[in-house]
Design an enzyme around this catalytic site. Structure first.
Site, PDB file in Angstrom:
ATOM      1  N   GLY A   1     -42.102  38.983  40.527  1.00 51.16           N
ATOM      2  CA  GLY A   1     -43.299  38.982  39.701  1.00 51.16           C
ATOM      3  C   GLY A   1     -43.614  37.610  39.132  1.00 51.16           C
ATOM      4  N   ALA A   2     -44.481  37.588  38.095  1.00 49.61           N
ATOM      5  CA  ALA A   2     -45.005  36.335  37.539  1.00 49.61           C
ATOM      6  C   ALA A   2     -45.520  35.471  38.683  1.00 49.61           C
ATOM      7  CB  ALA A   2     -43.931  35.614  36.729  1.00 49.61           C
ATOM      8  N   LEU A   3     -46.385  36.050  39.488  1.00 56.43           N
ATOM      9  CA  LEU A   3     -46.803  35.439  40.744  1.00 56.43           C
ATOM     10  C   LEU A   3     -47.621  34.167  40.530  1.00 56.43           C
ATOM     11  CD1 LEU A   3     -47.831  38.591  42.817  1.00 56.43           C
ATOM     12  CD2 LEU A   3     -45.573  37.540  42.552  1.00 56.43           C
TER      13      LEU A   3
ATOM     14  N   HIS B   1     -46.094  32.261  45.799  1.00 65.40           N
ATOM     15  CA  HIS B   1     -45.925  33.643  46.239  1.00 65.40           C
ATOM     16  C   HIS B   1     -47.107  34.081  47.105  1.00 65.40           C
ATOM     17  CE1 HIS B   1     -43.566  33.893  42.315  1.00 65.40           C
ATOM     18  NE2 HIS B   1     -42.672  34.296  43.212  1.00 65.40           N
TER      19      HIS B   1
ATOM     20  N   LYS C   1     -38.446  26.711  48.714  1.00 60.02           N
ATOM     21  CA  LYS C   1     -37.971  26.152  47.445  1.00 60.02           C
ATOM     22  C   LYS C   1     -36.545  26.612  47.176  1.00 60.02           C
ATOM     23  CE  LYS C   1     -39.030  27.835  43.390  1.00 60.02           C
ATOM     24  NZ  LYS C   1     -37.691  27.991  42.721  1.00 60.02           N
ATOM     25  N   ASP C   2     -36.285  27.878  47.465  1.00 62.55           N
ATOM     26  CA  ASP C   2     -34.935  28.427  47.360  1.00 62.55           C
ATOM     27  C   ASP C   2     -34.287  28.373  48.746  1.00 62.55           C
ATOM     28  OD1 ASP C   2     -34.939  29.519  44.496  1.00 62.55           O
ATOM     29  OD2 ASP C   2     -36.741  30.418  45.337  1.00 62.55           O
TER      30      ASP C   2
ATOM     31  N   SER D   1     -42.997  27.507  40.464  1.00 64.33           N
ATOM     32  CA  SER D   1     -41.988  28.489  40.088  1.00 64.33           C
ATOM     33  C   SER D   1     -42.500  29.257  38.886  1.00 64.33           C
ATOM     34  CB  SER D   1     -40.671  27.795  39.744  1.00 64.33           C
ATOM     35  OG  SER D   1     -39.753  28.706  39.157  1.00 64.33           O
ATOM     36  N   SER D   2     -42.106  30.520  38.774  1.00 62.77           N
ATOM     37  CA  SER D   2     -42.471  31.307  37.596  1.00 62.77           C
ATOM     38  C   SER D   2     -41.895  30.684  36.335  1.00 62.77           C
ATOM     39  CB  SER D   2     -41.966  32.743  37.763  1.00 62.77           C
ATOM     40  OG  SER D   2     -42.495  33.321  38.938  1.00 62.77           O
TER      41      SER D   2
ATOM     42  N   GLN E   1     -30.919  30.047  49.259  1.00 65.74           N
ATOM     43  CA  GLN E   1     -31.114  31.498  49.320  1.00 65.74           C
ATOM     44  C   GLN E   1     -31.652  31.914  50.681  1.00 65.74           C
ATOM     45  OE1 GLN E   1     -32.991  34.041  46.070  1.00 65.74           O
ATOM     46  NE2 GLN E   1     -34.726  33.821  47.466  1.00 65.74           N
TER      47      GLN E   1
END
Length: 282
Positions: A31-33, A37, A151-152, A187-188, A155
């Site tokens: 969330g916090a798009l 995203h 970015k990640d 980023s959020s 991951q």
């Protein structure tokens, strides 16, 4: 656009789509798009018949309870942003109980060393939590392709290893980093920064680009010392780590090998907010 809160209701249209031979694209988010995203969502729409976006703040990947509590939650705003892209996207916004009906705890994985460096070194258990929720969301959303931002990057490599180790038949698609005008990776977490700190944090990307430009002239230790010096001269930014690693194995660079791809990885604190970034070096 359809909003689903439970596994059963979400899987009805997904199973129907699969039975009809349609491809399913999946974008997992917390969330916090932001535009980063949304770029993943657009990419998924280009390549699939049906797209699912999950909005779930996963408790098992936070090593600090305070960080979990501060993570922004804005489901209504997120749904509006998704709806502006396309009206037929499926949004899955479950509770933790829905995702973890038995017990909310992370599984333990052996990612063959990918999880032990950089983020893994500084965030105990983080990638076990990531692997657990991603594997579970893959079970729920049954996609053909899943989309993750670079970015990640660590991951991303761990998710690729996850599907390989678990024998999951999903194509993992890495997508380029989206940046703000001053270079800060979107980023959020950026929303927690003051305007001044947010702009100043653009220095992170500037240093990464400068390190890339020097990669052919300096060895890893020399570049590391140069980066440390840059942050020592800027009091508002605290360097946690800078690492040059093999882009595939994430093994820290000791001696350059011909034909290998390398990336620089960085983590920095400002105003108590932890920011990460990376860049391809060759």
């Amino acid at each position: 656009m359809a909003l689903f809160y439970t596994v059963d209701t979400l899987q009805r249209p997904l199973l129907k789509a699969r039975a009809e031979g349609q491809s399913i694209g999946f974008v997992p988010t917390m969330g916090a798009l932001h535009s980063g995203h949304l770029s993943l969502v657009r990419k998924a729409l280009e390549e699939n018949d049906l797209v699912v976006v999950s909005i779930f703040v996963n408790p098992t990947q936070f090593d600090k309870e305070d960080d979990l509590q501060k993570y922004p939650a804005q489901l209504e705003e997120d749904v509006k942003l998704i709806e502006e892209i396309a009206s037929d996207i499926l949004v899955f916004a479950p509770t933790a109980k829905e995702v973890y009906p038995q017990k909310m705890e992370a599984k333990q994985y052996n990612f063959e060393g990918l999880e032990k460096v950089m983020e893994g070194e500084f965030r105990t258990g983080h990638f076990d939590g990531v692997g657990t929720v991603v594997e579970r969301l893959f079970e729920i959303c049954i996609p053909h392709r899943a989309y993750f931002g670079e970015k990640d990057f660590q991951q991303l490599q761990i998710i690729r290893k996850l599907v390989d180790l678990q024998g999951i038949d999903i194509d993992i698609v890495g997508c380029p980093i989206e940046r703000e005008d001053h270079g800060l990776a979107r980023s959020s977490r950026n929303e927690r920064l003051s305007p001044t700190a947010r702009e100043k944090a653009g220095m992170i990307y500037a240093i990464l680009k400068a390190a890339r430009d020097q990669f052919d002239q300096k060895n890893a230790e020399e570049l590391n010392q140069w980066v440390i010096q840059q942050f020592q001269e800027e009091e508002s930014l605290e360097l946690e780590y800078f690492e040059i690693a093999d882009a595939h194995t994430l093994t820290p660079l000791m001696k350059r090998q011909t034909g290998q791809k390398y990336r620089a990885f960085i983590a920095v604190y400002t105003e108590g907010v932890r920011l990460i970034d990376n860049i391809a070096l060759n």
